[in-house]
Design an enzyme around this catalytic site. Structure first.
Site, PDB file in Angstrom:
ATOM      1  N   GLN A 135       0.821  -1.043   0.334  1.00  0.00           N
ATOM      2  CA  GLN A 135       0.260  -0.449  -0.406  1.00  0.00           C
ATOM      3  C   GLN A 135       0.837   1.035   0.197  1.00  0.00           C
ATOM      4  O   GLN A 135       1.862   1.322   0.565  1.00  0.00           O
ATOM      5  CB  GLN A 135      -0.488  -0.041   1.359  1.00  0.00           C
ATOM      6  CG  GLN A 135      -1.717  -1.025   1.135  1.00  0.00           C
ATOM      7  CD  GLN A 135      -3.059  -1.226   2.320  1.00  0.00           C
ATOM      8  OE1 GLN A 135      -3.283  -2.108   2.513  1.00  0.00           O
ATOM      9  NE2 GLN A 135      -1.930  -0.312   3.295  1.00  0.00           N
ATOM     10  N   SER A 138       0.148   6.391   3.497  1.00  0.00           N
ATOM     11  CA  SER A 138       0.489   7.066   4.011  1.00  0.00           C
ATOM     12  C   SER A 138       1.327   7.967   3.297  1.00  0.00           C
ATOM     13  O   SER A 138       2.528   7.912   2.866  1.00  0.00           O
ATOM     14  CB  SER A 138       1.061   7.064   5.413  1.00  0.00           C
ATOM     15  OG  SER A 138       0.137   6.454   6.484  1.00  0.00           O
ATOM     16  N   SER A 171       4.355  -1.398   3.781  1.00  0.00           N
ATOM     17  CA  SER A 171       4.785  -3.172   4.575  1.00  0.00           C
ATOM     18  C   SER A 171       5.999  -3.389   3.654  1.00  0.00           C
ATOM     19  O   SER A 171       4.791  -3.729   2.489  1.00  0.00           O
ATOM     20  CB  SER A 171       3.710  -3.033   5.316  1.00  0.00           C
ATOM     21  OG  SER A 171       3.207  -2.708   6.489  1.00  0.00           O
ATOM     22  N   GLU A 254      -8.157  -3.068   5.999  1.00  0.00           N
ATOM     23  CA  GLU A 254      -7.170  -3.145   6.857  1.00  0.00           C
ATOM     24  C   GLU A 254      -7.151  -3.483   7.700  1.00  0.00           C
ATOM     25  O   GLU A 254      -6.076  -3.686   8.837  1.00  0.00           O
ATOM     26  CB  GLU A 254      -6.243  -1.681   6.471  1.00  0.00           C
ATOM     27  CG  GLU A 254      -4.980  -1.067   6.812  1.00  0.00           C
ATOM     28  CD  GLU A 254      -4.512  -0.421   6.754  1.00  0.00           C
ATOM     29  OE1 GLU A 254      -3.197   0.133   6.338  1.00  0.00           O
ATOM     30  OE2 GLU A 254      -4.648   0.753   7.103  1.00  0.00           O
TER      31      GLU A 254
END
Length: 422
Positions: A135, A138, A171, A254
């Site tokens: 992903q 952020s 991650s 998530e």
């Protein structure tokens, strides 16, 4: 229609279980409980488990609940649970966090928002082990406030897009094949209304992926820099400028609602914390009443957290959960993780933080303690989870915000003016 399609439509749970029971010993290795498990967060282990994933696909056991038209089996959660139970003694695909992001978050979100052409291009490759997704979510200046992201998506005359910006806390992006990337495509509308999602190849020209060294010694998280990365419009996920609806779906998954095998409530709590019991036994404290209470407390909390996550997952399958409700499971997991790590440190005492580095597995207690706060931060902080529960579930008033209705370009201008003291 293929034979697999017919099986997917007509096979009962017990027939499916019997088929899995017959297939497993001939195609997968049995788990060796006496040997330490390999770290799944290495290129070698990822490659090894891709081949295991391909075996599942070829055998008709990949994507058990996913649609048949995209390579799945089109079966029920009960079928999936049956396979999880039957395969517990065998080595099944384990990509670490990439298993969670790929199978638990990204693809379930794509199945709800992406075009059929996109899904046909990507989902079968995921099920074959050829694509793993992370992903790109952020950013350095937008962690908890995901609607405040500033990675820019600019449309070109030919319909393709150019992405510029940076992401962080992704991650295992250095081991992934694709990243699901949130961008800002419109700066002249309020911040929640100008977002668009894309699939971005991790090998794309202009994309730099850098692992971040963490306190525990590993490099699970990465930062990314996008410098004029060109993406075809066919890799867009959801409608232009309507990415917040995709974001809301992803946040539900998530926080645990999309995890494979977690769609039914666990029947039994399982064995009493084997690692903590072994630690207490090694320290000569298994007979201590206080230690025994600690062991039971950890065990009960973990089981309650698993029950809660399973309940939320079932609600998600029935379309009865939003990001606020899913936050309960995330919050419970964060608390259980910290309490377990603290309990191990209290039981082990000085022996838990002093070890021989040449002894396999030594130092695990100290390492787990250092890593235990990750669930309280990753995927949204505990404070953000509590805000979501308060506002979306309990109906409490929202915190006052002055930037929700303003065009995002004006929000940034005011922030710059404030920083400059004007």
């Amino acid at each position: 229609m293929s034979t697999t399609d017919v099986v997917a439509i007509t096979e009962t749970v017990e027939e499916f279980r019997a088929r899995a029971r017959d297939w497993l010993p001939h195609n997968l290795d049995r788990r060796d409980r006496t040997s330490p498990e390999q770290d799944p967060h290495t290129a070698q282990e990822v490659a090894r488990h891709r081949s295991i994933q391909r075996r599942l696909f070829d055998g008709g056991f990949a994507g058990i609940t996913w649609p048949v038209e995209y390579g799945g089996q089109g079966l029920t959660a009960e079928h999936e649970r049956a396979f999880v139970e039957e395969s517990a003694a065998f080595v099944t695909p384990n990509f670490g966090i990439l298993s969670v992001t790929t199978f638990g978050s990204c693809v379930p979100t794509m199945l709800r928002h992406a075009t059929p052409e996109f899904l046909l291009r990507h989902v079968p490759k995921v099920l074959k082990g050829e694509e793993l997704w992370c992903q790109f979510f952020s950013e350095p200046a937008a962690g908890s406030d995901l609607a405040g992201i500033q990675t820019r998506a600019t449309r070109r005359p030919d319909g393709s897009w150019v992405l510029d910006g940076s992401k962080i806390w992704s991650s295992l992006a250095h081991l992934a094949d694709w990243g699901m990337c949130l961008t800002r495509s419109n700066w002249d509308v309020p911040k929640h209304k100008g977002l668009t999602w894309f699939g971005v190849p991790c090998t794309a020209d202009g994309l730099t992926v850098r692992p971040i060294k963490q306190i525990g010694g590993g490099s699970e998280f990465c930062e990314e820099f996008l410098d004029a990365v060109v993406i075809d419009d066919g890799e867009r996920i959801g409608q232009v400028d309507e990415g917040w609806s995709v974001t809301s779906t992803l946040l539900v998954f998530e926080r645990g609602a999309g995890r494979p095998g977690a769609t039914e409530t666990p029947d039994l709590p399982g064995e009493l914390c084997p690692d903590l019991v072994a630690l207490a036994l090694g320290c000569g404290l298994l007979g201590d009443a206080g230690v025994r209470r600690t062991l039971v407390g950890v065990h009960v909390e973990e089981y309650a957290a698993k029950q809660l996550k399973a309940r939320i997952a079932t609600m998600s399958r029935l379309a009865k959960v939003d990001a606020g409700t899913a936050a309960y499971g995330k919050l419970a997991l964060a608390g259980a993780s910290v309490n377990r790590a603290r309990a191990a440190l209290e039981i082990g005492g000085a022996d838990a933080v002093i070890w021989d580095p040449d002894v396999p597995g030594a130092g695990a207690v100290a390492h787990d303690f250092l890593e235990s706060k990750k669930p309280a931060i990753a995927g949204g902080t505990e404070q953000m989870q509590r805000n979501g529960i308060a506002e979306r579930v309990l109906g409490l008033p929202r915190e006052r915000a002055t930037d929700v209705a303003l065009p995002f370009s004006e929000v940034l201008k005011r922030a710059r003016d404030w920083s400059a003291g004007s």
